[in-house]
Design an enzyme around this catalytic site. Structure first.
Site, PDB file in Angstrom:
ATOM      1  NE  ARG A 184      -3.989   2.067   2.019  1.00  0.00           N
ATOM      2  CZ  ARG A 184      -4.985   2.050   1.156  1.00  0.00           C
ATOM      3  NH1 ARG A 184      -5.138   1.003   0.379  1.00  0.00           N
ATOM      4  NH2 ARG A 184      -5.819   3.066   1.050  1.00  0.00           N
ATOM      5  CG  ASP A 207      -0.685  -5.996   5.980  1.00  0.00           C
ATOM      6  OD1 ASP A 207      -0.372  -7.035   5.385  1.00  0.00           O
ATOM      7  OD2 ASP A 207      -0.010  -5.499   6.889  1.00  0.00           O
TER       8      ASP A 207
END
Length: 417
Positions: free
Chosen positions: A92, A116
């Site tokens: 991310r 995640d």
């Protein structure tokens, strides 16, 4: 699938040194895109996410080489403003390439980020702020395409929440913008302050680090520097909790205890003995922890990335603990794995009630994200028998050689690839 196998019942003891912060180094690697030339970072952790970010930079045309916990990036005069989906979907943090690519190239093509799965973490705040600075965006076949006509323009951006990622993107965009950019309700994390230190060393003009009001005076150009990455407070906290759950005593060195004020206070409330120095801390764990309550909040509150480790610890506490997760709505996905080990945890919305048990039982479990994986290993340190934690590539994203470093403290643990 790689696993970490832990035999419970062995108290940890000894000294362990903390590496550079994952949540700082990834953004500081991206900051190199702002200036052509040779950039050098030291105290760099050898973790999977650093390798992934190095590949992102290589795709833009940079040369990236690793040394002994150092990283040298050579940025060309012209960079390719594209980050490929096969890399971005794994991490991310790659969304922070948006700001520097727009500032340097006037355009950016970023695949929508992965990493995640902790629930909704929208990037609208990033885009809204950059749009106020003159950028325009469209989504084309799963790729976010951003453009700006000429230079970005300084603007006042008020964030609805002190988002770390949005603050970082605005910093990285604002340093080369025309005029003044003001970020209201900015994130105050130590990693943000470290990024500001790096950018100022490169020639940026940023004030307000560590406060909710950050001001950026745009400059025409920046230059490469050498920079030492701040220590990883989450790694320090993880080893502190590992010591605590085993009733051991561990000294964590090359860290900043001041960055873990709330987390260390909660360990003390649970019965730990905690000593602090300027760049070290020592934790002695109780025979059995006392129950404590906590809620995750932006810095300087209790860090959400210390939540799973603390829940594993409190699962064997004497009494009932109540925790509230205020940042990520899917953070509790690991609770079912702890329940397999005998933990008694009930979840309702953002709240979890932990009824401490006297003993956990070792069994096969799966890591669902970086910190959940570390938490399951920590639980295994206290459990009766053997715990096998699967899918530990999650742990590799945030911890360098986790099993070996725990073994250096007396844990009976090994990694099996």
């Amino acid at each position: 699938m790689p696993t970490i196998v832990v035999e419970g019942g062995h108290a940890l003891s000894g000294n362990i040194r903390v590496r550079g912060a994952k949540n700082a180094v990834l953004k500081e690697m991206v900051a190199a895109l702002l200036a052509p030339g040779r950039h050098r970072l030291t105290n760099v952790p050898r973790i999977l996410d650093v390798d992934l970010m190095a590949d992102v930079l290589r795709h833009t045309g940079c040369t990236v080489e690793f040394g002994d916990h150092e990283l040298v990036t050579v940025v060309p005069d012209e960079v390719l403003p594209v980050t490929p989906i096969e890399l971005v979907r794994k991490m991310r943090a790659s969304i922070v390439a948006l700001g520097p690519l727009l500032a340097r190239c006037g355009e950016a093509r970023i695949a929508m980020p992965g990493g995640d799965d902790l629930g909704a973490r929208p990037i609208e705040w990033h885009l809204d702020g950059l749009e106020r600075m003159g950028a325009e965006f469209e989504l084309v076949h799963g790729e976010l395409v951003g453009r700006v006509d000429g230079r970005l323009k300084g603007a006042e951006v008020e964030l609805p929440f002190p988002s770390v990622g949005a603050t970082e993107n605005l910093l990285l965009a604002g340093v080369l913008a025309e005029g003044r950019t003001t970020v209201v309700n900015a994130a105050r994390e130590p990693e943000i302050c470290d990024l500001i230190d790096l950018l100022n060393a490169m020639g940026a003009r940023i004030t307000g680090a560590g406060t909710a009001l950050v001001t950026i005076e745009g400059v025409e150009s920046l230059h490469p520097v050498e920079h030492e990455v701040i220590p990883d407070r989450l790694e320090a906290g993880t080893y502190a909790v590992a010591a605590a759950i085993t009733g051991g005593e561990v000294t964590v060195t090359d860290c900043h205890p001041a960055h873990l004020r709330m987390e260390l206070r909660k360990l003390e409330d649970s019965g730990c003995e905690v000593e602090r120095g300027e760049d070290w801390l020592r934790v002695g764990g109780p025979e059995r922890p006392a129950a404590v309550d906590f809620a995750t909040l932006p810095y300087p509150g209790f860090h959400t990335d210390m939540h799973p480790q603390m829940v594993a610890y409190l699962s064997v506490a004497d009494g009932v603990s109540v925790i509230t997760e205020n940042l990520y709505d899917a953070r509790f996905r690991y609770v079912g794995e702890l329940a397999r080990m005998g933990a008694e945890i009930s979840v309702e919305g953002p709240h979890a009630v932990i009824r401490g048990v006297e003993q956990l039982q070792g069994c096969p479990v799966l890591a669902t994200d970086i910190r959940a994986g570390a938490a399951l290993v920590i639980a295994g340190l206290r459990a009766e028998g053997v715990t096998e934690v699967g899918d530990v590539t999650h742990i590799d994203r945030g911890y360098e050689d986790f099993a070996r470093r725990l073994a250096s403290l007396g844990a009976v643990v090994e990694r099996r690839d």
